[in-house]
Write an enzyme that holds these catalytic residues in place. Structure first.
Site, short mmCIF file in Angstrom:
data_model
loop_
_atom_site.label_atom_id
_atom_site.label_comp_id
_atom_site.label_asym_id
_atom_site.label_seq_id
_atom_site.Cartn_x
_atom_site.Cartn_y
_atom_site.Cartn_z
N ARG A 54 29.50 32.89 36.71
CA ARG A 54 30.78 31.29 37.08
C ARG A 54 31.24 32.31 36.72
O ARG A 54 33.00 32.39 36.94
CB ARG A 54 30.48 30.34 36.20
N THR A 55 31.44 33.89 35.44
CA THR A 55 32.51 34.43 35.30
C THR A 55 32.91 35.36 36.00
O THR A 55 34.40 35.62 35.88
CB THR A 55 31.82 35.44 33.55
N LYS A 82 24.11 57.26 42.04
CA LYS A 82 24.27 58.87 42.40
C LYS A 82 24.29 59.74 40.99
O LYS A 82 24.39 60.65 40.79
CB LYS A 82 25.52 59.70 43.37
N ARG A 104 31.49 43.42 32.07
CA ARG A 104 30.00 42.84 31.76
C ARG A 104 29.11 43.72 31.62
O ARG A 104 28.97 44.26 32.28
CB ARG A 104 29.66 41.22 31.78
N HIS A 132 30.66 36.64 24.19
CA HIS A 132 30.69 35.83 25.34
C HIS A 132 32.12 35.19 25.36
O HIS A 132 32.53 34.03 25.45
CB HIS A 132 30.17 35.33 26.33
N1 CP Z 1 27.58 30.80 31.57
C1 CP Z 1 27.78 31.94 32.25
O1 CP Z 1 28.42 33.14 31.70
O2 CP Z 1 27.70 32.06 33.51
P1 CP Z 1 27.33 33.67 34.66
O3 CP Z 1 26.56 34.32 33.97
O4 CP Z 1 26.74 32.77 35.72
O5 CP Z 1 28.66 34.04 34.74
#
Ligand code: CP
Length: 305
Positions: A54-55, A82, A104, A132
């Site tokens: 999603r993100t 590497k 992330r 998040h």
């Molecule tokens: N909700 C969320 O962060 O989903 P993903 O891990 O798929 O990005």
């Protein structure tokens, strides 16, 4: 705002501006040609060191809907294998001309380090169990669009709070907007301390169920050890899952949210996940609009002209 690293950094007027602009971008996404020229000439790079559907994809979709170019990075096929360091990696990507990085990483604070190393605006796409912030924003947007407000609503965040960056961002975002937030979890899935979190805490889901406007179910994070602290899936569903029986006890206007990916049959029964009052796919669509708003505020608003 230079970067968007955590949910506590935003006051209520800033959050409301982001939500108002997200509403406008949601309207853009509904046009036959869902694109505006706002970020033409800018480049957004998505650097995901942990899995995401999603993100990552919604940031790419958001950037393209604003006419920005995108670059993406996959650790498994990069020179990290590497031995290249995180610092050298992100400085290399910055040197290619990225204007903003979405990061992330499993380590708490990694997006802030990346911002310091590169001098670029960074959006935290999730750092360990910490934050998040765009998830908090898209959840607030979803609640506001579904129920007309956030102020005064009673929102339960249920489940694996201890391992959840979504929970922390959700608590601070929703409380800043005036919601009453209650955390619901077994003691083993609560953080060691929630001192300073603007919320109530209970271990008894059934005691608060009928008082709720919004039930926000969290994924049990097996990859971070979330399933090892309760006896069985059946026991978890019985005490903390959104079963059909619990769903029937909610008020007629109450809604159910989940950040995805869902563990059907663990924190949510399939029949509830597929009910129109479960707003899981609405959250996904709103995620694109919320992320367009964040990109616009970081790169495209008049102060950046
Ligand atoms: N909700 C969320 O962060 O989903 P993903 O891990 O798929 O990005």
């Amino acid at each position: 705002m230079k970067s968007f690293l955590d949910s506590e950094q935003l006051d209520r007027p800033t959050l409301e501006r982001l939500l108002d602009d997200a509403d406008r971008f949601r309207e853009v996404l509904e046009r036959p040609i869902a694109k505006v020229p706002t970020l033409r000439g800018k480049t957004v790079a998505t650097l995901f060191f942990e899995p995401s559907t999603r993100t990552r994809l919604s940031f790419e979709r958001a950037a393209k809907a604003l006419s920005a170019d995108t670059m993406s990075f996959s650790p498994g096929t990069s020179s990290l294998s590497k031995g290249e360091s995180l610092k050298d990696t992100v400085q290399t990507i910055a040197a290619m001309g990225a204007d903003l990085l979405v990061v992330r990483h499993r380590s708490v604070g990694a997006p802030a380090r990346v911002a310091a190393w590169t001098g670029l605006p960074v959006v935290n796409g999730g750092d360990g169990a910490h934050q998040h912030p765009t998830q908090g924003l898209l959840d607030a947007l979803t609640i506001r669009r579904a129920l007309g407000r956030v102020e005064g609503l009673r929102v339960a965040i249920v489940g694996d709070i201890a391992h959840s960056r979504v929970a922390r961002s959700g608590v601070f975002t929703l409380a800043t907007l005036g919601a009453q937030v209650v955390l619901v979890a077994p003691r083993t899935l609560l953080p060691v301390s929630v001192e300073g979190w603007p919320c109530e805490v209970t271990t008894d889901f059934d005691e608060v169920l009928e008082t709720l406007d919004v039930v926000y179910l969290l994924r049990v994070q097996t990859e971070r050890g979330g399933a090892t602290v309760f006896p069985s899936v059946r026991e978890y569903l019985r005490r903390y899952g959104m079963t059909r029986q619990r769903f029937a006890r909610l008020g007629p206007d109450a809604v159910v949210l989940h950040p995805g990916p869902m563990n059907r049959g663990v924190e949510i029964e399939a029949a509830v996940a597929d009910d129109p009052r479960a707003l899981v796919l609405e959250q996904v669509t709103n995620g694109v609009a919320a992320r367009m708003s964040v990109l616009y505020h970081l790169l495209g608003s008049p102060e950046h002209a």
